[in-house]
Scaffold this motif. Structure first.
Motif, short mmCIF file in Angstrom:
data_model
loop_
_atom_site.label_atom_id
_atom_site.label_comp_id
_atom_site.label_asym_id
_atom_site.label_seq_id
_atom_site.Cartn_x
_atom_site.Cartn_y
_atom_site.Cartn_z
N UNK A 334 0.83 -1.20 0.00
CA UNK A 334 0.00 0.00 0.00
C UNK A 334 0.87 1.25 0.00
N UNK A 335 1.92 1.25 0.81
CA UNK A 335 2.81 2.43 0.85
C UNK A 335 3.50 2.64 -0.49
N UNK A 336 3.93 1.55 -1.11
CA UNK A 336 4.59 1.67 -2.42
C UNK A 336 3.60 2.19 -3.47
N UNK A 337 2.38 1.66 -3.45
CA UNK A 337 1.37 2.11 -4.42
C UNK A 337 1.01 3.57 -4.20
N UNK A 338 0.95 3.99 -2.95
CA UNK A 338 0.59 5.36 -2.63
C UNK A 338 1.64 6.33 -3.16
N UNK A 339 2.90 5.94 -3.08
CA UNK A 339 3.97 6.82 -3.55
C UNK A 339 3.90 7.04 -5.06
N UNK A 340 3.33 6.06 -5.77
CA UNK A 340 3.28 6.15 -7.23
C UNK A 340 1.93 6.63 -7.76
N UNK A 341 0.92 6.73 -6.90
CA UNK A 341 -0.43 7.05 -7.36
C UNK A 341 -0.58 8.53 -7.65
N UNK A 342 -1.29 8.83 -8.76
CA UNK A 342 -1.55 10.23 -9.11
C UNK A 342 -3.04 10.54 -9.13
N UNK A 343 -3.87 9.54 -9.39
CA UNK A 343 -5.31 9.76 -9.44
C UNK A 343 -5.83 10.08 -8.03
N UNK A 344 -6.60 11.15 -7.85
CA UNK A 344 -7.07 11.54 -6.51
C UNK A 344 -7.90 10.46 -5.82
N UNK A 345 -8.79 9.79 -6.56
CA UNK A 345 -9.62 8.77 -5.94
C UNK A 345 -8.77 7.60 -5.47
N UNK A 346 -7.84 7.16 -6.31
CA UNK A 346 -6.96 6.06 -5.93
C UNK A 346 -6.11 6.44 -4.72
N UNK A 347 -5.58 7.66 -4.72
CA UNK A 347 -4.80 8.11 -3.57
C UNK A 347 -5.65 8.13 -2.31
N UNK A 348 -6.91 8.55 -2.46
CA UNK A 348 -7.79 8.58 -1.29
C UNK A 348 -7.98 7.20 -0.69
N UNK A 349 -8.18 6.21 -1.55
CA UNK A 349 -8.33 4.83 -1.05
C UNK A 349 -7.05 4.35 -0.37
N UNK A 350 -5.91 4.59 -1.02
CA UNK A 350 -4.64 4.10 -0.48
C UNK A 350 -4.29 4.78 0.83
N UNK A 351 -4.62 6.06 0.96
CA UNK A 351 -4.33 6.75 2.22
C UNK A 351 -5.13 6.14 3.37
N UNK A 352 -6.38 5.79 3.10
CA UNK A 352 -7.19 5.15 4.15
C UNK A 352 -6.63 3.78 4.47
N UNK A 353 -6.28 3.01 3.43
CA UNK A 353 -5.74 1.67 3.65
C UNK A 353 -4.43 1.73 4.44
N UNK A 354 -3.61 2.74 4.16
CA UNK A 354 -2.32 2.83 4.86
C UNK A 354 -2.49 3.14 6.34
N UNK A 355 -3.65 3.69 6.70
CA UNK A 355 -3.89 4.05 8.10
C UNK A 355 -4.47 2.90 8.92
#
Length: 572
Positions: A334-355
């Motif tokens: 999740x942390x690796x995907x978050x660092x590479x994500x640019x789409x706002x919706x995808x980033x929003x999901x990954x930020x929640x998952x990382x928490x």
């Protein structure tokens, strides 16, 4: 103080048309509308007029100073849809919105447009609404169950009562004087397509995608295996699933697939029954949940976190109400995907998952059951002799094998349409071949085929099981535009029989037909049953009980004919 669209957004776009400053996007004519997870209010452009609040059929729009704790994240979700800019720079009103529906022309010696709609879910009711805004158009809706509204009644989780408020709009449509319900009437059994065409200019099929996509692995079919969609229908009291054998006497459930339906099932299975007792959950489901032994629900996905099928609003809602953890092996991913994500919706999901907390510890033995999200697990087989006992996965892209013990295994990999008698069907896509809603006969030549006269589709049987409740509004509008255009061009054949002949035919074939008054009687009885227990309604789950409630409706000429037909059947 801008307004904010929250989790229960239905995407039907009514708010877009109500907004005087075009601050709600994507609009029905913008490319992202069909795939958007929800609609978004621009906090800079919003002038706080509140017009959208009254237009929203599910109460999803709230002033930002009235958001409760669970809704607060949606202020940021709305704002993140729009690019950063100075506060005094507005988004230009580029939207042209959907074109106005042309009027159904009435020519001399020609009957007004009459349309049969098969199905009564969102696509059907939105199509009826579009048709009835025109003078003279008559709509008859046919539904095989005694109750209408399809997946809104049987597919929306009982703890999402805000979403179910869309039925208030549908009730207003059904109350129109040129609208008629023929409930408990199955097309293909009681009436044929040809018979419907003999009594209507056009037949519009909005029958949805009633079957599940199946997972073809060893062990599926054992007792203790099933589908999430069937379980949702059981939870909601659908009469076809009221006697589904659901055993909740095991500590772990595995759901294969991680779309919104999977999250709904996991949330309901881990919610305290006392909280569910204030919803319209079926009595049999509530009783089973009170005796549940479930301590953990595992939601297993074949792909990685970036490709999560659930929507951001549903994830926000789930993590705000449930104990959700992430498989320990997935935290770094999740942390690796978050660092590479640019789409706002995808980033929003990954930020929640990382928490989320890790799932290295065993599920709690006491207290609230938890939901565990697991990624990159490809199902190989269900293990068990007499019933399911575990699922064997391979780690996607590797030879590593993992086993998760479970007494209930559910697949949640989507819906699938099924063939309609007398219409062509594309088995590969599981939809009726069509061009903008016009049914096409692939055998007709000219590449994609020729239109089948008088036959139309809307909703999932037209486009596949995609989108949300409100997505069907634009979809149905497109189909209705095709119907009206064909009527105006003289391409539709006038009905050969008078309206009363249709009623006589229906009653001859199905004396237990339920009309609009019968549905209102069922509805009132369910609400009264629910009020006794502090619930919005307590549903009937048996057809016989529905028919008994419908029989108590006030008598009208059509209902007197119906009762007479039933007496004739009993006497005969």
């Amino acid at each position: 103080m801008p307004h904010v669209i929250t989790q229960s957004c239905c995407n039907d776009g009514s708010c877009v048309f109500a907004c005087p400053v075009n601050c709600i996007h994507p609009t029905p004519d913008e490319p992202g509308f069909a795939t958007s997870e929800m609609l978004y209010i621009d906090p800079v452009a919003c002038v706080d007029c509140g017009a959208c609040v009254g237009a929203c059929p599910v109460g999803a729009i709230v002033p930002d100073n009235r958001l409760d704790a669970k809704q607060l994240p949606f202020a940021e979700v709305n704002a993140s849809y729009y690019p950063e800019r100075p506060a005094d720079v507005k988004v230009p009103p580029t939207s042209k919105l959907a074109p106005v529906l042309p009027a159904a022309e009435v020519h001399a010696r020609r009957q007004p447009l009459t349309v049969a709609i098969v199905g009564s879910g969102p696509a059907a009711m939105y199509a009826a609404d579009e048709l009835l805004v025109q003078n003279g158009v008559r709509v008859n809706v046919f539904e095989r169950l005694p109750t209408p509204y399809g997946l809104v009644r049987a597919g929306v989780a009982p703890d999402h009562q805000e979403t179910k408020r869309i039925t208030q709009l549908f009730d207003r449509v059904a109350g129109h004087h040129r609208f008629r319900f023929y409930l408990n009437v199955e097309i293909g059994k009681h009436l044929s397509h040809a018979e419907l065409l003999a009594h209507h200019h056009a037949v519009l099929y909005a029958v949805g995608a009633p079957e599940d996509r199946r997972l073809d692995i060893e062990g599926m079919g054992l007792p203790g295996t099933g589908t999430a969609t069937a379980l949702v229908a059981w939870i909601n009291g659908h009469p076809d699933f009221a006697h589904l054998p659901v055993d909740l006497g095991h500590e772990r459930v595995v759901i294969i697939g991680n779309g919104n339906v999977a999250l709904d099932v996991a949330r309901v299975l881990t919610t305290h029954p006392d909280d569910l007792s204030r919803t319209d959950i079926a009595d049999h489901a509530l009783q089973a949940l009170r005796g549940s032994a479930i301590r953990e629900v595992v939601i297993a996905a074949r792909r990685g976190p970036t490709h999560s099928a659930f929507t951001l609003p549903e994830l926000i809602g789930l993590t705000g109400t449930s104990d959700v953890v992430l498989d320990a092996a997935d935290h770094q991913r999740v942390r690796d995907d978050l660092a590479a994500a640019s789409d706002p919706l995808t980033r929003g999901k990954l930020e929640i998952l990382s928490s989320l907390g890790g799932a290295s510890a065993p599920a709690p033995r006491i207290g609230r059951p938890r939901i565990r999200l697991a990624y990159r697990l490809t199902p190989r087989r269900v293990l068990g002799r007499r019933r399911a006992s575990a699922v064997e996965f391979s780690v996607t892209g590797t030879d590593e094998v993992r086993r998760i013990d479970a007494g209930l295994v559910l697949t949640s990999i989507g819906y699938r349409g099924k063939p309609i008698r007398d219409l062509p069907f594309d088995d590969a896509t599981a939809v009726v071949p069509n061009d903008g809603g016009r049914v096409l006969d692939p055998r007709g030549g000219h590449g994609s085929g020729r239109p089948v006269p008088g036959a139309y589709v809307a909703g999932w049987i037209k486009r596949g099981p995609t989108g949300f409740i409100g997505t069907n509004k634009a979809c149905s509008l497109q189909t209705v535009q095709a119907v009206v255009a064909d009527f105006n061009a003289g391409k539709l054949t006038d009905p050969v029989a008078e309206p009363l002949a249709l009623e006589r035919l229906v009653l001859a074939r199905q004396p237990d037909t339920v009309d609009s008054a019968g549905w209102r009687a069922i509805d009132a009885a369910e609400i009264a049953r629910g009020n006794n227990d502090g619930r919005p309604r307590n549903k009937f789950t048996a057809v016989a009980d529905m028919l008994a409630a419908a029989a108590g409706a006030p008598q009208t000429p059509s209902r007197r004919r119906l009762r007479a037909r039933r007496r004739e059947r009993i006497a005969g």
